[in-house]
Scaffold this active site. Structure first.
Site, PDB file in Angstrom:
ATOM      1  N   ASP A 205       2.469  18.553 -11.534  1.00 53.20           N
ATOM      2  CA  ASP A 205       1.965  19.682 -10.749  1.00 53.20           C
ATOM      3  C   ASP A 205       1.404  19.103  -9.456  1.00 53.20           C
ATOM      4  OD1 ASP A 205       0.490  21.721  -9.611  1.00 53.20           O
ATOM      5  OD2 ASP A 205      -0.701  22.176 -11.404  1.00 53.20           O
TER       6      ASP A 205
ATOM      7  N   TRP B 249      -6.804  22.438 -14.253  1.00 50.82           N
ATOM      8  CA  TRP B 249      -5.398  22.864 -14.230  1.00 50.82           C
ATOM      9  C   TRP B 249      -4.566  22.086 -15.242  1.00 50.82           C
ATOM     10  CZ3 TRP B 249      -5.354  27.380 -12.522  1.00 50.82           C
ATOM     11  CH2 TRP B 249      -6.093  27.766 -11.407  1.00 50.82           C
TER      12      TRP B 249
ATOM     13  N   LYS C 125      -1.405  26.515  -1.521  1.00 57.29           N
ATOM     14  CA  LYS C 125      -2.401  25.522  -1.162  1.00 57.29           C
ATOM     15  C   LYS C 125      -2.009  24.839   0.149  1.00 57.29           C
ATOM     16  CE  LYS C 125      -4.275  26.605  -5.011  1.00 57.29           C
ATOM     17  NZ  LYS C 125      -4.185  26.012  -6.330  1.00 57.29           N
TER      18      LYS C 125
HETATM   19  C1  LIG Z   1      -4.211  26.509  -7.694  1.00 57.92           C
HETATM   20  C2  LIG Z   1      -3.608  25.597  -8.671  1.00 57.92           C
HETATM   21  C3  LIG Z   1      -2.929  26.074  -9.804  1.00 57.92           C
HETATM   22  C4  LIG Z   1      -2.814  27.540 -10.130  1.00 57.92           C
HETATM   23  O1  LIG Z   1      -1.948  28.152  -9.241  1.00 57.92           O
HETATM   24  P1  LIG Z   1      -1.509  29.683  -9.428  1.00 57.92           P
HETATM   25  O2  LIG Z   1      -0.398  29.794  -8.441  1.00 57.92           O
HETATM   26  O3  LIG Z   1      -2.697  30.508  -9.085  1.00 57.92           O
HETATM   27  O4  LIG Z   1      -1.063  29.878 -10.812  1.00 57.92           O
HETATM   28  C5  LIG Z   1      -2.351  25.151 -10.649  1.00 57.92           C
HETATM   29  N1  LIG Z   1      -2.427  23.838 -10.413  1.00 57.92           N
HETATM   30  C6  LIG Z   1      -3.084  23.350  -9.335  1.00 57.92           C
HETATM   31  C7  LIG Z   1      -3.143  21.871  -9.134  1.00 57.92           C
HETATM   32  C8  LIG Z   1      -3.687  24.210  -8.440  1.00 57.92           C
HETATM   33  O5  LIG Z   1      -4.339  23.722  -7.375  1.00 57.92           O
END
Ligand SMILES: *Cc1c(COP(=O)(O)O)cnc(C)c1O
Length: 360
Positions: free
Chosen positions: A171, A101, A195
């Site tokens: 993030d 990511w 998540k």
């Molecule tokens: C799942 C995830 C993403 C991507 O998320 P989307 O909503 O599918 O774009 C980005 N960063 C992390 C840390 C993730 O776990």
């Protein structure tokens, strides 16, 4: 009705209480005569829902007044572009590449300017967090970017990088609300909610006000300017209304559970059960260096692909779902987010112990 233990990395398990409450309110939300899915986002009823959600999140995370909370769409991935479009004024930023990511975010930023990878753990399949105490961060970098919990590899920063005065952007998709955070250390904290908070379709951005300017990169669409959404309090256009409503319920659930300090203790207790077993097991091994282990995503392997597949299949048959590791790394991964009960982890370890005996 029968519910499984769902170890999915995302979309992931939600508190049963929240799902039940949403089911009860499905046809008639508190006397409104309609579902939250059916109501105007400009209605008084909905206004209360979104305002309460924001207030509860502010309360949980102790978000200072000089930060805005935005409920947006496009997932975490859209932020990979939105961040440079809004923040890369000097066309330069520093990225710490600790997984897929972070790497995607770093690549996306290269479209907009010079995105410098100042550290990486790719040399060892992202199984650790690099030392970030004294990085060579370009003086004129607009921000330093991290992925705080690496969902796929199961690592987590235990201390934030020394950004040397630069704005930190994080993030936190897979560790959102899993423990207390000091919001003031960040310029932006953001994450997709699927998540650890709610249904896919909502991304929450917590952003310091001075970073919200009209001065974005040329060609930035109106919908991708933080200012657009900040000025309209997340109601510039139709927000992901039902998703925000569920997030709001999860915030209330977290408050009832004792807030983020209590969640951290609970999450540490749960993760310890699994990590302790991995450390003593002769069959299963964790794949991450101990100091950097995530409380949320726990990858492990037997070292034998066929045995891994057998484990995943037998676990599924026994009611433990989604234990297969990410397609890029293989093996297994148990995601044990806030809503995974301790009992689920205990039962999983019991099952792993029996599998080990049967396959010795
Ligand atoms: C799942 C995830 C993403 C991507 O998320 P989307 O909503 O599918 O774009 C980005 N960063 C992390 C840390 C993730 O776990």
């Amino acid at each position: 009705m029968s519910r499984v233990y769902n170890f999915s990395a995302g979309p992931a398990v939600l508190p049963e209480e929240v799902l039940k409450e949403a089911a009860d309110e499905m046809l008639d939300y508190r006397g409104s005569g309609m579902s939250v899915m059916e109501m105007s986002h400009r209605s008084k009823v909905y206004d209360t829902i979104i305002k309460e959600a924001e207030a509860d999140l502010r309360d949980l995370m102790d978000i200072p007044d000089n930060y805005k909370v935005l409920f947006l769409q496009g997932g975490a991935s859209q932020q990979f572009a939105m961040i440079p479009m809004n923040l890369m004024k000097k066309k330069k930023a520093a990225y710490i590449v600790t997984g897929q990511w972070a790497k995607k975010a770093w690549k996306e930023a290269q479209i907009y300017g010079e995105a410098v990878a100042v550290a990486s753990s790719e040399d060892k399949t992202f199984s650790y967090i690099p030392d970030c105490s004294d990085l060579d961060i370009p003086e004129d970098a607009d921000y330093v970017y991290i992925c705080e919990n690496n969902t796929i590899y199961g690592t987590k920063y235990k201390t934030l990088p020394n950004t040397k005065g630069h704005t930190l952007v994080a993030d936190v998709s897979s560790c959102f609300l899993s423990e207390p955070v000091d919001v003031t250390k960040y310029g932006i904290i953001y994450g997709g909610v699927q998540k650890n908070i709610g249904p896919a379709g909502v991304v929450i951005v917590i952003i310091r006000e001075d970073l919200i300017t009209g001065d974005t990169l040329p060609g930035t669409p109106t919908m991708l300017k933080y200012k657009t959404h900040a000025d309209a309090q997340s109601l510039y256009n139709t927000p992901p209304a039902y998703g925000i409503y569920i997030c709001g319920k999860v915030f209330k659930w977290l408050k009832k559970m004792g807030g983020l300090k209590a969640m951290k203790e609970r999450n540490e207790e749960k993760a310890k059960i699994l990590y302790d077993f991995l450390d003593e097991s002769k069959l299963f091994k964790g794949t991450v260096v101990k100091e950097d282990r995530s409380l949320m995503n726990v990858p492990f392997v037997t070292g034998d692909d066929a045995l891994d597949a057998k484990f995943v299949a037998e676990a599924k048959a026994a009611g433990f779902e989604n234990l297969k590791g990410h397609r890029s790394v293989g093996g297994m991964r148990a995601s044990i987010y806030n809503a995974m009960p301790k009992e689920g982890v205990e039962k999983l370890v019991e099952f792993m112990r029996a599998f080990e005996q049967n396959n010795a």
